[in-house]
Design an enzyme around this catalytic site. Structure first.
Site, PDB file in Angstrom:
ATOM      1  NE  ARG B  22     -39.260  25.822  15.264  1.00 14.73           N
ATOM      2  CZ  ARG B  22     -38.671  27.173  15.131  1.00 14.73           C
ATOM      3  NH1 ARG B  22     -39.599  28.054  14.555  1.00 14.73           N
ATOM      4  NH2 ARG B  22     -37.511  27.794  15.497  1.00 14.73           N
ATOM      5  CG  ASP B  23     -37.010  28.361  11.293  1.00 22.03           C
ATOM      6  OD1 ASP B  23     -38.122  29.089  11.075  1.00 22.03           O
ATOM      7  OD2 ASP B  23     -35.852  29.093  11.278  1.00 22.03           O
ATOM      8  CG  HIS B 211     -31.605  30.575  13.910  1.00 22.59           C
ATOM      9  ND1 HIS B 211     -32.373  29.378  14.426  1.00 22.59           N
ATOM     10  CD2 HIS B 211     -32.501  31.168  13.122  1.00 22.59           C
ATOM     11  CE1 HIS B 211     -33.390  29.159  13.411  1.00 22.59           C
ATOM     12  NE2 HIS B 211     -33.335  30.160  12.649  1.00 22.59           N
ATOM     13  CG  HIS B 213     -32.971  33.115   8.482  1.00 20.03           C
ATOM     14  ND1 HIS B 213     -34.313  32.898   8.168  1.00 20.03           N
ATOM     15  CD2 HIS B 213     -33.086  32.292   9.780  1.00 20.03           C
ATOM     16  CE1 HIS B 213     -35.037  32.239   8.911  1.00 20.03           C
ATOM     17  NE2 HIS B 213     -33.983  31.986   9.885  1.00 20.03           N
ATOM     18  CB  CYS B 244     -38.854  33.820   1.017  1.00 19.33           C
ATOM     19  SG  CYS B 244     -40.138  34.275  -0.018  1.00 19.33           S
TER      20      CYS B 244
END
Lengths: 303, 303
Positions: B22-23, B211, B213, B244
């Site tokens: 998903r992400d 979560h 990044h 990205c």
């Protein structure tokens, strides 16, 4: 800029031992012109670095990237308060270093039998025959000596390095008169509990520094663990250069910028100007012909 | 394999909440065929994942990469003991999810005013008007709801996100009946002391997940800090995909493999098979036409 969020039990100040010009450039595929190296070192000092490992007197046959050690040293604009150590493998190297007014040297030891054989052509025991006269000669000349201990967490042949074996090698080096040990995770396999266990096994973190490679993405987490264990000197390479010269943006040394991002967020003083570091890395990356592997450099040099 | 080196005050077990399908995929430039997605999810389950966030019912206009949500769900080989949550933005999305037998959903909230406006077209306050009927409808249907809170550490417009503001948003979501909050560092700016301060501000880590990044290289160090603060659920993306889409090997989600390397070294059980994860990431990278940004994948798929 963001405010800082300190954390319990961490040091208030950290010395970043910059290894980019030596450990970084010696592991790049490109051979960088001496005038670029000199500018690189000057820029690092301008960004606030107080310890810049500048080059190596290893024989050019082994490290052609640093064959210009003498010329580089003669081109430096030395600044008061900044140390410019160089790596010295043997007495011949020490003579060359002393002839060029070097104020600090480093020796490079192995924590494992196989790497001692492959890299130094010695055994774990007989490697000290190399270091003893170098350290003694340096101290006699009033030159400080740092000791790298490589493969402290594992090596490609023997698996995990036993902690008592690392401590034994390190204590021999301290016993010779080295002022600091840089505990290297040369192949980047270590994890945070291994880091704290090793540091604790030395009894005191006072003469220990850490040197992590980011091969498995563990360098910054391991650094955090080392800070917890009381270490206050961390090796890093501006732009994250070095490591594996054969893969694009491959990962080598912990990037100074990624380290500084974390330390700044934690409110830990390094005296370093992050923007100047990023500008320097972007400038150097153009000369190396490959992007900087530092995440911070990648993020801040976009757009 | 290496032995493990546990560390004081860390959990013995960690649940990795896999967000790659998903992400990860929603932030890749390439649109992946549905049969590749279905195989990806199956491979993740085969590697031991117990929670695989599979897709999103966001309108295809906004996320064309996941326009095939329905077809993907119909192609899954659901395994007993594995959860396959999907992201649901509104009641229409909930209807679609329920019609396809979804057993768990997630809603996506903002911790900052500007991101609420830009991403949800709501204010910090009125975003809850969206979530309330969705959460209520899901719970009524016996479906668990997880809540993402994005921009928990900072956003590109407002700088640092005030901790009390994040806590207020999170507690509203828990009050609606969400079983867990995933605290997202959407732009990757956080540092370890910020992480522990935020977790501590909630009073208990029990219903919190993190979560991260890796935009500034901080994801794994921040994870270590979160584990210290008592969190036992960590979001990660196999291969580190997502983030990205416009820069080669750009950094998005924390890579599951890099996380598992650290946890395995710490002796923390995840139930995941690292070799299978790496093989899956290498397979997927070929289909995405770019190398995996995971350091572990890069290291283990060489030679």
């Amino acid at each position: 800029m963001s405010r800082s969020y300190p954390m319990r039990d961490l040091p208030q100040q950290v010395t970043v031992h910059e290894v980019g010009p030596r450990d970084g450039l010696q592991n790049e595929a490109a051979i960088v012109p001496v005038e670029v190296k000199a500018e690189f070192v000057d820029r690092l000092a301008d960004a606030g670095h107080k310890v810049i490992e500048t080059t190596s007197f290893v024989h050019p046959r082994w490290v052609p990237q640093l064959a210009d050690a003498e010329e580089l040293l003669s081109r430096l604009h030395r600044r008061p308060g900044v140390r410019y150590p160089v790596l010295v493998p043997n007495l011949r190297g020490l003579e060359r270093a002393l002839a060029h007014g070097v104020d600090e040297i480093a020796v490079f030891a192995s924590a494992t039998e196989t790497f001692a054989a492959k890299n130094l052509n010695r055994s774990l025991e007989t490697q000290f025959d190399m270091f003893e006269p170098v350290v003694a000669g340096a101290l006699e000349a009033g030159v400080r000596v740092r000791a790298y201990v490589s493969m402290c967490f594992g090596d490609p042949w023997e698996g995990d390095t036993p902690i008592p074996q690392v401590v034994a090698v390190g204590e021999r080096l301290l016993g010779l008169g080295c002022y600091q040990l840089s505990l290297g995770d040369t192949i980047g396999v270590g994890t945070p509990g291994h880091v704290t266990a090793l540091i604790d096994a030395f009894g005191s973190p006072d003469r220990l520094a850490v040197h992590f490679h980011d091969t498995y993405g563990q360098a910054l987490g391991n650094t955090l663990a080392a800070l917890w264990a009381g270490v206050t000197t961390v090796d890093a390479s501006t732009g994250g250069i070095g490591g594996c010269p054969y893969a694009e943006s491959a990962t080598g040394n912990l990037a100074t910028e990624d380290l500084v991002w974390m330390l700044r967020g934690l409110g830990i003083d390094t005296g370093l100007d992050l923007d100047k570091l990023v500008t320097t890395s972007t400038w150097l990356a153009e000369r190396l012909g490959r992007p900087s592997p530092s995440r911070v450099v990648q993020a801040l040099s976009k757009g």
